[in-house]
Design a protein around this motif. Structure first.
Motif, mmCIF file in Angstrom:
data_model
loop_
_atom_site.group_PDB
_atom_site.id
_atom_site.type_symbol
_atom_site.label_atom_id
_atom_site.label_comp_id
_atom_site.label_asym_id
_atom_site.label_seq_id
_atom_site.Cartn_x
_atom_site.Cartn_y
_atom_site.Cartn_z
ATOM 1 N N ASN A 129 -4.568 -3.633 -15.611
ATOM 2 C CA ASN A 129 -3.615 -4.645 -15.141
ATOM 3 C C ASN A 129 -4.078 -5.615 -14.015
ATOM 4 O O ASN A 129 -3.509 -6.163 -13.279
ATOM 5 C CB ASN A 129 -2.282 -3.728 -14.610
ATOM 6 N N PRO A 176 0.635 0.598 -13.205
ATOM 7 C CA PRO A 176 -0.605 -0.365 -13.061
ATOM 8 C C PRO A 176 -1.937 0.459 -13.049
ATOM 9 O O PRO A 176 -1.990 1.625 -12.349
ATOM 10 C CB PRO A 176 -0.345 -1.042 -11.723
ATOM 11 N N ALA A 200 -0.378 3.181 -8.256
ATOM 12 C CA ALA A 200 -1.251 2.535 -9.241
ATOM 13 C C ALA A 200 -2.447 3.474 -9.113
ATOM 14 O O ALA A 200 -2.808 4.090 -8.132
ATOM 15 C CB ALA A 200 -1.708 1.227 -8.711
#
Length: 290
Positions: A232, A212, A184
């Motif tokens: 996100n 994300p 992420a």
């Protein structure tokens, strides 16, 4: 990476526990018990307020080492994280400042923490600690050697730093994911407490192409609805502190206000969590912990 699998929601709120100064830091107070007590109080306040995860940082150790921290810091953070894990049920992660990703992965692997934040995974950043170089190859190889599945959340153009070159944000995000293998990415403002630009969030989300993107700083109950339109999830600290002051402890009322504001945004977007959220606080049967 599936955020829902890790945090039981597609839009996690990750609260930060800023540890009091640890051994060998300039402001170390000499009592690890004091560090643990405050960390436990803050983690409980965060979990009770409804956050979906907690990240533990040696924030008050400033001025930070550039890379490797002292073994005493590693030992202290290991103890603190374990104590927090005994109190809460939400996932716990680590950020070993300023950029000791190896120690973060080591601690997380040993105590079964679920994720780490690494400020500089790739590239070179000019910081108040000097030039920090990313060590993605070494860190990813080390994670594999440990047999760990700890997730790496990597900052892109991290706060309190400037890139040695001037990369395009889109390129920086893509490189962090495709060449650094981040699970992420995190986008922050220029400094602690300052939010990322909304347009930058939108560019980062488009470049991430499904990986994300988390907000790394500056989120408050007033702006979280807007910020989450292009992200996100969020890592939040300053606005949850008493009076909004970074040196103060976590304020449970501010946590609840922030979580409620984020939930209102989710409801508008139609993001249903599918069930009642638990408090995230561990129930003890015979440990004697209050």
């Amino acid at each position: 990476m599936d955020l829902h699998q890790l945090f039981n929601t597609q839009t996690p709120i990750i609260g930060v526990v800023h540890l009091l100064p640890l051994p060998t830091s300039p402001r170390w107070g000499g009592s690890l018990k004091a560090v643990i007590d405050r960390a436990e109080q803050e983690a409980t306040a965060l979990a009770s307020g409804g956050v979906d995860g907690i990240i533990v940082e040696n924030f008050f150790d400033a001025p930070f080492t550039k890379n490797q921290v002292d073994p005493a810091v590693v030992s202290a953070m290991t103890v603190v994280v374990q104590r927090i894990q005994n109190l809460v049920t939400v996932p716990v992660g680590l950020n070993v400042l300023r950029n000791d990703g190896r120690s973060a992965i080591a601690i997380a692997s040993c105590v079964k923490a679920q994720f780490v934040r690494i400020n500089v995974l790739i590239g070179v950043m000019a910081t108040d600690q000097g030039l920090i170089e990313g060590e993605a190859h070494q860190l990813l190889r080390y994670r594999r050697e440990l047999g760990s599945d700890v997730k790496i959340f990597a900052d892109v153009l991290v706060k309190h730093a400037r890139p040695l070159s001037s990369p395009n944000l889109t390129v920086a995000v893509k490189d962090t994911i495709e060449r650094g293998l981040a699970d992420a990415v995190i986008l922050s403002g220029w400094a602690t407490g300052s939010p990322p630009d909304q347009e930058d969030l939108e560019l980062a989300s488009a470049a991430a192409a499904g990986t994300p993107v988390l907000i790394g700083s500056g989120a408050s109950w007033e702006n979280i609805g807007t910020l989450l339109q292009a992200a996100n999830g969020v890592i939040v600290s300053s606005s949850l502190k008493r009076h909004g002051q970074i040196q103060q402890p976590i304020d449970p009322i501010r946590v609840s206000q922030f979580v409620e504001a984020a939930h209102r945004n989710w409801n508008v977007k139609g993001d249903h969590l599918g069930g009642v959220r638990s408090s995230g606080v561990q129930e003890f049967r015979s440990s004697g912990v209050n």
